[in-house]
Design an enzyme around this catalytic site. Structure first.
Site, PDB file in Angstrom:
ATOM      1  N   ASP A 206       4.692 -19.473  -0.784  1.00 11.88           N
ATOM      2  CA  ASP A 206       4.105 -19.732  -1.635  1.00 11.88           C
ATOM      3  C   ASP A 206       2.489 -18.705  -0.329  1.00 11.88           C
ATOM      4  OD1 ASP A 206       3.209 -21.535  -3.366  1.00 11.88           O
ATOM      5  OD2 ASP A 206       3.226 -23.587  -1.781  1.00 11.88           O
ATOM      6  N   LYS A 228      -1.273 -18.751  -5.066  1.00 15.04           N
ATOM      7  CA  LYS A 228      -1.528 -19.601  -5.600  1.00 15.04           C
ATOM      8  C   LYS A 228      -3.692 -19.422  -4.977  1.00 15.04           C
ATOM      9  CE  LYS A 228       0.594 -22.877  -5.925  1.00 15.04           C
ATOM     10  NZ  LYS A 228       1.250 -24.536  -6.050  1.00 15.04           N
ATOM     11  N   MET A 343      -8.306 -28.326   2.568  1.00  8.05           N
ATOM     12  CA  MET A 343      -9.362 -27.814   1.284  1.00  8.05           C
ATOM     13  C   MET A 343     -10.546 -28.543   0.757  1.00  8.05           C
ATOM     14  SD  MET A 343      -5.812 -27.820  -1.618  1.00  8.05           S
ATOM     15  CE  MET A 343      -5.589 -29.660  -1.283  1.00  8.05           C
TER      16      MET A 343
HETATM   17  C1  SAM Z   1      -2.545 -26.439  -0.704  1.00  9.73           C
HETATM   18  S1  SAM Z   1      -2.797 -27.426   1.139  1.00  9.73           S
HETATM   19  C2  SAM Z   1      -1.165 -27.460   1.166  1.00  9.73           C
HETATM   20  C3  SAM Z   1      -1.261 -28.060   2.668  1.00  9.73           C
HETATM   21  C4  SAM Z   1       0.223 -27.912   3.274  1.00  9.73           C
HETATM   22  N1  SAM Z   1       1.529 -28.683   2.118  1.00  9.73           N
HETATM   23  C5  SAM Z   1       0.290 -29.178   4.290  1.00  9.73           C
HETATM   24  O1  SAM Z   1       1.438 -29.733   4.798  1.00  9.73           O
HETATM   25  O2  SAM Z   1      -0.080 -28.868   5.614  1.00  9.73           O
HETATM   26  C6  SAM Z   1      -3.823 -25.980   1.587  1.00  9.73           C
HETATM   27  C7  SAM Z   1      -4.876 -26.524   2.402  1.00  9.73           C
HETATM   28  O3  SAM Z   1      -4.271 -26.682   4.132  1.00  9.73           O
HETATM   29  C8  SAM Z   1      -4.747 -26.737   5.231  1.00  9.73           C
HETATM   30  N2  SAM Z   1      -4.416 -25.249   5.976  1.00  9.73           N
HETATM   31  C9  SAM Z   1      -2.490 -24.627   5.820  1.00  9.73           C
HETATM   32  N3  SAM Z   1      -2.404 -23.799   6.458  1.00  9.73           N
HETATM   33  C10 SAM Z   1      -3.060 -23.800   7.416  1.00  9.73           C
HETATM   34  C11 SAM Z   1      -3.472 -23.401   8.836  1.00  9.73           C
HETATM   35  N4  SAM Z   1      -2.501 -22.968   9.339  1.00  9.73           N
HETATM   36  N5  SAM Z   1      -5.086 -23.968  10.040  1.00  9.73           N
HETATM   37  C12 SAM Z   1      -5.721 -24.505   9.100  1.00  9.73           C
HETATM   38  N6  SAM Z   1      -5.758 -25.319   7.614  1.00  9.73           N
HETATM   39  C13 SAM Z   1      -4.675 -24.818   6.979  1.00  9.73           C
HETATM   40  C14 SAM Z   1      -5.995 -26.012   4.228  1.00  9.73           C
HETATM   41  O4  SAM Z   1      -6.956 -26.593   4.150  1.00  9.73           O
HETATM   42  C15 SAM Z   1      -5.830 -25.495   2.941  1.00  9.73           C
HETATM   43  O5  SAM Z   1      -6.480 -24.823   2.389  1.00  9.73           O
END
Ligand code: SAM
Length: 413
Positions: A206, A228, A343
């Protein structure tokens, strides 16, 4: 004259191992014995809390008294983990009489077996004996461990596919691993996740997975970019599922590398079901989720004694009034604990207005953490009432996590 020891790998599954002593040494030795499946009998008047927990959980048998010779009935091995030399010598003597190998924590010269310094890498176990000097063994072990950890020879560790059997040294080809890559810092992938990555034939990654992890893949690994990107061109989930299944059915070991944890808004469940439907075996390796790691990286604990006894993780990708939304924002507004919104930047104004309309105080502390755990991390501290406007002014962008609750200031001095 001292002869060289003869190395062996003991297969202890279901076999009785007696450990005499219930202190710090036994606490360190027992886990590896249990990991080897040994039937551990622990003889000691008292145990450390860690050993006690294992005894209470039924993982080992505890005899709460001092050693008697009958304790060695049926034993294959004995570990003496006491610092009383006379008592230890008497255990050694009984063991010798019965031809049972005896490890001595107090006096290695009196022992009939030595425990090596060990490092494990998937199916490979490296055990080092230091010629009588445990510190030398540990130094050499650490050097080997570091060498393996910097992936000098992942093929040697994992084994490459054997064309005749379709299997590799330590694994079967034709399967998928859903691996959580962690929130952004490449060092926040788990040890198991990293190991599987070094074994992969195909990596389907991803956008949010740490780029450095991909830089370090072997050159022959097929890397599929399954980005995505929100509001941009995206590969359909069905297509990703198909890639996983097709590659695995063709005999490859496929790692599906996902940001954070595969099951936290990661669509990992759908991928698992698609593989299961096609008969492809799947391993799931949880990851460090941004929902906890992003607040932590900004100095915000999601729970804190006397401040928050719960935290709720919610997706803000749909506006509160969207017909497809499954989130009860009104109910969330009534909670006192921590709310972590993933998100949620696009809909933040509507989300905060809804929470306030249903009773959450606009003064509630709030924070936004962008690109947490990376070199470009940014943190905005605000209040529920102001955070949406502050976010625009500060030009924060996804990926970001929004944290709402008194924990936001809990560690402020
Ligand atoms: C599709 S979700 C996936 C979440 C992921 N599976 C997790 O457990 O962190 C994507 C969202 O996770 C959050 N996110 C992921 N990585 C991040 C990071 N390094 N800093 C802040 N938010 C993060 C944001 O809100 C982003 O829009």
């Amino acid at each position: 004259m001292t002869s060289n020891p003869y190395p062996l790998g003991l297969r202890l599954h279901g076999r009785r191992v007696v450990v005499v002593g219930g202190g710090a040494v036994a606490t360190r030795r027992v886990p590896a014995l249990l990991d080897a499946g040994a039937d551990v009998l622990l003889v000691a008047p008292e145990l450390t809390p860690a050993l006690r927990a294992r005894a209470d959980a039924g993982r080992l048998h505890w005899v709460p008294r001092r050693f008697v010779p009958e304790d060695l009935d049926g034993a294959w091995l004995v570990q003496v983990a006491i610092d009383d030399p006379i008592a230890a010598a008497s255990v050694s003597a009984v063991a010798a009489e019965r031809r049972i190998f005896c490890v001595r924590a107090d006096d290695r010269t009196a022992a009939t077996a030595w425990t090596p310094a060990v490092t494990r890498h998937g199916p490979v176990t490296v055990a080092v004996l230091g010629g009588g000097d445990p510190r030398r063994a540990i130094t050499v072990r650490d050097a080997i461990r570091d060498l393996l950890a910097v992936r000098l020879a992942p093929d040697a560790i994992a084994g490459r596919p054997d064309a005749s059997t379709g299997t590799t040294g330590g694994r079967q080809a034709g399967r998928v691993a859903l691996v959580g890559a962690g929130p952004g810092d490449p060092e926040l992938i788990t040890v198991k996740g990293w190991r599987l990555l070094t074994e992969a034939d195909v990596v389907v990654a991803d956008r949010l997975v740490p780029g450095l992890l991909l830089d370090e893949l072997r050159p022959d690994v097929e890397l599929v970019d399954a980005s995505k990107i929100p509001y941009g061109p995206s590969r359909a989930q069905e297509e990703i599922n198909q890639i996983l299944v097709d590659r695995a059915l063709a005999g490859a070991f496929v790692v599906r590398l996902k940001g954070g944890d595969p099951y936290v808004f990661g669509r990992g469940g759908e991928e698992l079901l698609a593989c299961a439907a096609a008969g492809v075996p799947v391993t799931v390796v949880p990851g460090v989720t941004s929902s906890i790691a992003a607040p932590a990286a900004a100095g915000i604990p999601v729970t804190h004694r006397g401040v928050a006894h719960e935290f709720t993780v919610v997706s803000g990708h749909l506006a509160p009034d969207a017909p497809a939304s499954l989130v009860r924002w009104d109910a969330l507004a009534g909670l006192h604990g921590t709310l972590v919104i993933l998100m949620g930047l696009k809909n933040l104004a509507a989300i905060t207005a809804t929470l306030i309309a249903h009773g959450r105080s606009p003064q509630t502390p709030a924070a936004v953490v962008q690109e947490a755990t990376t070199g470009t991390q940014r943190v905005l501290r605000s209040t529920l009432g102001e955070v949406a406007a502050d976010l625009c002014a500060a030009d924060l962008r996804p990926p970001a996590v929004v944290v709402v609750g008194d924990v936001v200031g809990a560690l402020d001095g």
